[in-house]
Design a protein around this motif. Structure first.
Motif, PDB file in Angstrom:
ATOM      1  N   ALA A   1     -16.443  10.241  54.853  1.00  3.90           N
ATOM      2  CA  ALA A   1     -16.709  10.829  54.066  1.00  3.90           C
ATOM      3  C   ALA A   1     -15.564  10.028  52.795  1.00  3.90           C
ATOM      4  O   ALA A   1     -14.627   9.388  53.317  1.00  3.90           O
ATOM      5  N   LEU A   2     -15.017  10.098  51.214  1.00  4.89           N
ATOM      6  CA  LEU A   2     -14.343   9.685  50.736  1.00  4.89           C
ATOM      7  C   LEU A   2     -13.129  10.416  50.172  1.00  4.89           C
ATOM      8  O   LEU A   2     -13.500  11.740  50.088  1.00  4.89           O
ATOM      9  N   ARG A   3     -11.809   9.773  49.731  1.00  2.00           N
ATOM     10  CA  ARG A   3     -11.592  10.838  49.351  1.00  2.00           C
ATOM     11  C   ARG A   3     -10.811   9.669  47.934  1.00  2.00           C
ATOM     12  O   ARG A   3     -10.223   8.504  48.030  1.00  2.00           O
ATOM     13  N   SER A   4      -9.877  10.631  46.711  1.00  2.00           N
ATOM     14  CA  SER A   4      -9.842  10.054  45.775  1.00  2.00           C
ATOM     15  C   SER A   4      -8.900  10.220  44.642  1.00  2.00           C
ATOM     16  O   SER A   4      -8.229  11.063  44.929  1.00  2.00           O
ATOM     17  N   ASP A   5      -8.040   8.968  44.397  1.00  4.43           N
ATOM     18  CA  ASP A   5      -6.092   9.751  44.332  1.00  4.43           C
ATOM     19  C   ASP A   5      -5.765   8.901  43.105  1.00  4.43           C
ATOM     20  O   ASP A   5      -5.331   7.654  43.680  1.00  4.43           O
ATOM     21  N   ARG A   6      -6.578   8.564  41.943  1.00  2.00           N
ATOM     22  CA  ARG A   6      -5.776   7.032  40.635  1.00  2.00           C
ATOM     23  C   ARG A   6      -6.345   6.067  41.185  1.00  2.00           C
ATOM     24  O   ARG A   6      -4.557   5.677  40.945  1.00  2.00           O
ATOM     25  N   GLY A   7      -6.946   5.532  41.304  1.00  2.25           N
ATOM     26  CA  GLY A   7      -7.131   3.910  41.868  1.00  2.25           C
ATOM     27  C   GLY A   7      -7.114   3.765  43.505  1.00  2.25           C
ATOM     28  O   GLY A   7      -7.147   2.457  44.194  1.00  2.25           O
ATOM     29  N   LEU A   8      -7.029   4.494  44.089  1.00  2.00           N
ATOM     30  CA  LEU A   8      -7.294   4.581  45.412  1.00  2.00           C
ATOM     31  C   LEU A   8      -8.210   5.502  46.545  1.00  2.00           C
ATOM     32  O   LEU A   8      -7.574   6.954  46.130  1.00  2.00           O
ATOM     33  N   VAL A   9      -9.146   4.793  46.774  1.00  2.00           N
ATOM     34  CA  VAL A   9     -10.429   5.232  46.952  1.00  2.00           C
ATOM     35  C   VAL A   9     -10.111   5.051  48.297  1.00  2.00           C
ATOM     36  O   VAL A   9     -10.006   3.910  49.189  1.00  2.00           O
ATOM     37  N   SER A  10      -9.861   6.591  49.600  1.00  2.00           N
ATOM     38  CA  SER A  10      -9.971   6.028  51.411  1.00  2.00           C
ATOM     39  C   SER A  10     -11.331   6.608  51.519  1.00  2.00           C
ATOM     40  O   SER A  10     -12.083   7.250  51.337  1.00  2.00           O
ATOM     41  N   VAL A  11     -11.683   5.837  52.275  1.00  2.00           N
ATOM     42  CA  VAL A  11     -13.476   6.083  53.004  1.00  2.00           C
ATOM     43  C   VAL A  11     -13.381   5.979  54.669  1.00  2.00           C
ATOM     44  O   VAL A  11     -12.478   4.941  55.364  1.00  2.00           O
ATOM     45  N   ALA A  12     -14.068   6.945  55.195  1.00  2.93           N
ATOM     46  CA  ALA A  12     -13.916   6.499  56.637  1.00  2.93           C
ATOM     47  C   ALA A  12     -14.958   7.788  57.079  1.00  2.93           C
ATOM     48  O   ALA A  12     -15.564   8.246  56.355  1.00  2.93           O
ATOM     49  N   GLY A  13     -15.566   7.067  58.573  1.00  3.22           N
ATOM     50  CA  GLY A  13     -16.237   7.389  58.892  1.00  3.22           C
ATOM     51  C   GLY A  13     -17.970   6.991  59.159  1.00  3.22           C
ATOM     52  O   GLY A  13     -17.729   5.570  58.668  1.00  3.22           O
ATOM     53  N   GLY A  14     -19.380   7.715  58.749  1.00  3.96           N
ATOM     54  CA  GLY A  14     -20.533   6.840  58.765  1.00  3.96           C
ATOM     55  C   GLY A  14     -20.794   6.034  59.844  1.00  3.96           C
ATOM     56  O   GLY A  14     -20.320   6.230  60.710  1.00  3.96           O
ATOM     57  N   LYS A  15     -21.838   5.327  59.607  1.00  4.70           N
ATOM     58  CA  LYS A  15     -22.614   4.709  60.876  1.00  4.70           C
ATOM     59  C   LYS A  15     -22.582   3.206  60.259  1.00  4.70           C
ATOM     60  O   LYS A  15     -22.632   2.499  58.878  1.00  4.70           O
TER      61      LYS A  15
ATOM     62  N   ARG B   1      -7.564  -0.860  41.787  1.00  8.43           N
ATOM     63  CA  ARG B   1      -8.260  -0.172  42.300  1.00  8.43           C
ATOM     64  C   ARG B   1      -8.341  -0.825  44.180  1.00  8.43           C
ATOM     65  O   ARG B   1      -7.950  -1.459  44.285  1.00  8.43           O
ATOM     66  N   VAL B   2      -7.713  -0.140  44.238  1.00  6.23           N
ATOM     67  CA  VAL B   2      -7.530  -0.164  46.317  1.00  6.23           C
ATOM     68  C   VAL B   2      -8.878   0.509  46.676  1.00  6.23           C
ATOM     69  O   VAL B   2      -9.020   1.706  46.577  1.00  6.23           O
TER      70      VAL B   2
ATOM     71  N   VAL C   1     -13.832   4.305  43.009  1.00  6.32           N
ATOM     72  CA  VAL C   1     -12.936   3.582  42.409  1.00  6.32           C
ATOM     73  C   VAL C   1     -13.277   2.478  41.517  1.00  6.32           C
ATOM     74  O   VAL C   1     -11.317   2.874  40.721  1.00  6.32           O
ATOM     75  N   PHE C   2     -14.274   2.842  40.411  1.00  6.67           N
ATOM     76  CA  PHE C   2     -14.219   2.968  39.349  1.00  6.67           C
ATOM     77  C   PHE C   2     -14.680   3.472  38.045  1.00  6.67           C
ATOM     78  O   PHE C   2     -15.675   3.953  37.973  1.00  6.67           O
ATOM     79  N   ASP C   3     -14.456   5.288  38.716  1.00  8.88           N
ATOM     80  CA  ASP C   3     -14.821   6.075  38.426  1.00  8.88           C
ATOM     81  C   ASP C   3     -15.968   6.371  37.768  1.00  8.88           C
ATOM     82  O   ASP C   3     -15.936   7.097  36.757  1.00  8.88           O
ATOM     83  N   GLY C   4     -16.679   6.082  38.638  1.00 10.11           N
ATOM     84  CA  GLY C   4     -18.575   6.577  38.102  1.00 10.11           C
ATOM     85  C   GLY C   4     -19.081   5.820  37.730  1.00 10.11           C
ATOM     86  O   GLY C   4     -20.066   6.128  37.494  1.00 10.11           O
ATOM     87  N   ASN C   5     -18.546   4.563  37.025  1.00 13.62           N
ATOM     88  CA  ASN C   5     -19.307   3.143  36.214  1.00 13.62           C
ATOM     89  C   ASN C   5     -19.850   2.806  37.421  1.00 13.62           C
ATOM     90  O   ASN C   5     -19.102   2.155  37.940  1.00 13.62           O
TER      91      ASN C   5
END
Length: 526
Positions: A356-370, A219-220, A385-389
């Motif tokens: 915004a989040l993007r998830s791709d088989r163990g890689l979650v990318s996040v950008a933006g926000g306050k 997980r990254v 990144v932990f598949d909703g757990n």
């Protein structure tokens, strides 16, 4: 206990295993490391430059709900932010402190006091506290002597909060390390490795001045801000994050030249954007701009001549008797906001600031926000990144900041400074002060003990780490604190273990950097 950089690097042996690797040492990454380690997860955070090097040391320092977002109808985002603001002020006084904001209303100018007071009533309702007040012109001038009062009808006063963003990141990293995280700066994540099924299997890392290594993880979290799209695009089946880098620049003035005890806002006559003058670390700051940033993201951003003119115009409009000129400026900073854009060609100020989040088989990318909602963004990234757990994470009610050490205040330290120290260092305050100088650096509210602690326990690699982020002496003292350097050498060179040659190299590097990116363009900046 906070580890040294050498201890952290030693833990990055080849094929070391972690439950989650966080790439990016800004506010989002530090928040994710704090939540992950606090939840008992084996956590690694790496940052390609210094902690908070990017946006997270160059923000407007505001911890706020975002009245502008409320005015645009983003009620959920605003409610989330004001509740986080209240929580952070309660948990970390001295690090996140309330600050009164004044919005003067002038005859025939938008917004009028009635509309603004209605907006503030909703703002207070969402936060569960009332801070709004309507001031008469006479009461306004008691708060802000020298404010332009021609056609002044009334002023709206409300309360948000102010922080030192780089110290906020450092405190989060210290909290994460206290719970077992490994956090190390100047380590680039060059590539995410994947197994034969395309799932994340590890990360290739390159420490500055050292050999590349590989760590294992499934997980990254890619929390690299304006760089987020680069690592994210390595995925085989990705939905791209479209990052629009937007530059926000600020001027730092001696407080005596523009003495304000609260934030004062004005809608800029050029574009109608709210621009502020506010007190920070013994100075007065003017900010901010909002422009597309097209320069190389790996280079330090810097203010332009047009931005200097834009911000000085605010001081002349708000405080016509101040006669602020460019030569009054102590320093500047420019930060790049990693705004996620839809690509619709909106003006910078109209872009959505939500993350915004993007998830791709163990890689979650996040950008933006306050800045204000870093904790919730961090937790959302970890859940993804932990598949909703959600059961792997500690309670949402768990403290972000451990209560500070209860030790007697030292006699030569004021109550205000003592409160700041508790906020900045938390449970490490006792260790930070132990056996170190309690004298103040001339012309500042910073203790020599803080510099000595940073040199030995806060992973200082370069001189700008020390003067621009661990402390703010390079921003609040004239000429980047150049006159302080000989005394600084006596205190800090032995602790850093630098040779005379290395010290001089670092001084030359720092002064060049200051003149290019933290001074004014006429002083040699870009």
């Amino acid at each position: 206990m906070t580890k040294t950089r050498q201890q952290n690097l030693a833990e990055l042996g080849n094929n070391a295993q972690f439950d989650v690797v966080i790439v990016g040492g800004g506010i989002t990454g530090a928040g994710a490391a704090r939540e992950a380690a606090g939840s008992g997860l084996r956590t690694l955070l790496v940052e390609q430059k210094d902690f908070a090097w990017g946006t997270s040391s160059r923000s407007s320092k505001m911890v706020h709900g975002g009245l502008r977002y409320l005015g645009s109808g983003h009620i959920g985002l605003t409610r989330q932010a004001v509740l986080e603001r209240q929580r952070l002020m309660e948990e970390a006084p001295g690090l996140i402190d309330p600050l009164p904001f004044l919005m003067p209303h002038y005859k025939g100018k938008f917004p009028g006091p009635r509309i603004f007071q209605i907006l503030l009533a909703v703002y207070d309702k969402l936060a569960g506290v009332r801070t709004r007040e309507r001031l008469s012109p006479g009461e306004t001038l008691q708060w802000v002597p020298g404010l332009v009062n021609h056609n002044l009808v009334a002023t709206s006063r409300f309360t948000d909060a102010l922080t030192d963003d780089a110290r906020l990141v450092q405190r989060l990293i210290a909290e994460a390390q206290a719970d077992g995280a490994t956090c190390v700066n100047y380590v680039a994540a060059s590539r995410v490795t994947r197994d034969q099924n395309g799932h994340v299997s590890g990360v290739e890392l390159k420490p500055e001045g050292d050999n590349a290594i590989h760590v294992q993880t499934r997980r990254v979290i890619n929390a690299t801000g304006a760089w987020a799209d680069r690592l994210q695009k390595q995925g085989p089946h990705d939905t791209p994050l479209h990052i629009r880098p937007l530059r926000g620049s600020h001027l730092v003035l001696p407080w005596q030249r523009l003495p304000v005890t609260c934030a004062v806002s004005l809608l800029h006559p050029q574009d109608g954007r709210p621009v502020f003058a506010f007190p920070w670390r013994g100075t007065t700051v003017l900010g901010t701009t909002d422009l597309d940033h097209n320069a190389d993201l790996n280079c330090e951003p810097s203010i332009t001549e047009a931005e200097v003119t834009y911000l000085l115009e605010v001081s002349s409009k708000l405080f016509p008797g101040s006669s602020i000129q460019a030569q009054d400026v102590l320093s500047s900073w420019a930060g790049v906001r990693p705004v996620v854009t839809s690509g619709e060609g909106k003006s910078p100020s109209k872009e959505n600031r939500e993350h915004a989040l993007r998830s791709d088989r163990g890689l979650v990318s996040v950008a933006g926000g306050k800045l204000t909602t870093f904790r919730q963004i961090a937790r959302e990234s970890l859940v993804a990144v932990f598949d909703g757990n959600t059961t792997l994470l500690r309670s949402d009610r768990a403290r972000v900041f451990t209560a500070p050490s209860q030790i007697p205040k030292q006699a030569n330290i004021s109550g205000l400074t003592w409160n700041r120290l508790k906020g900045f260092y938390g449970q490490e305050l006792t260790s930070m002060l132990a056996g170190k100088s309690s004298d103040f650096v001339d012309g500042s509210g910073t203790l020599w003990a803080e510099l000595e602690w940073a040199c030995t326990r806060e992973q200082v690699v370069h001189l700008d780490d020390l003067l621009l982020r661990r402390t703010r002496l390079g921003l609040v003292l004239p000429n980047g604190a150049e006159k302080l350097l000989p005394t600084l050498r006596q205190h800090c060179q032995p602790l850093l273990g630098w040779s005379d040659t290395q010290w001089q190299q670092e001084v030359d590097r720092y002064l060049t950097l200051y003149r290019q990116s933290y001074s004014l363009p006429t002083a040699g900046g870009a």
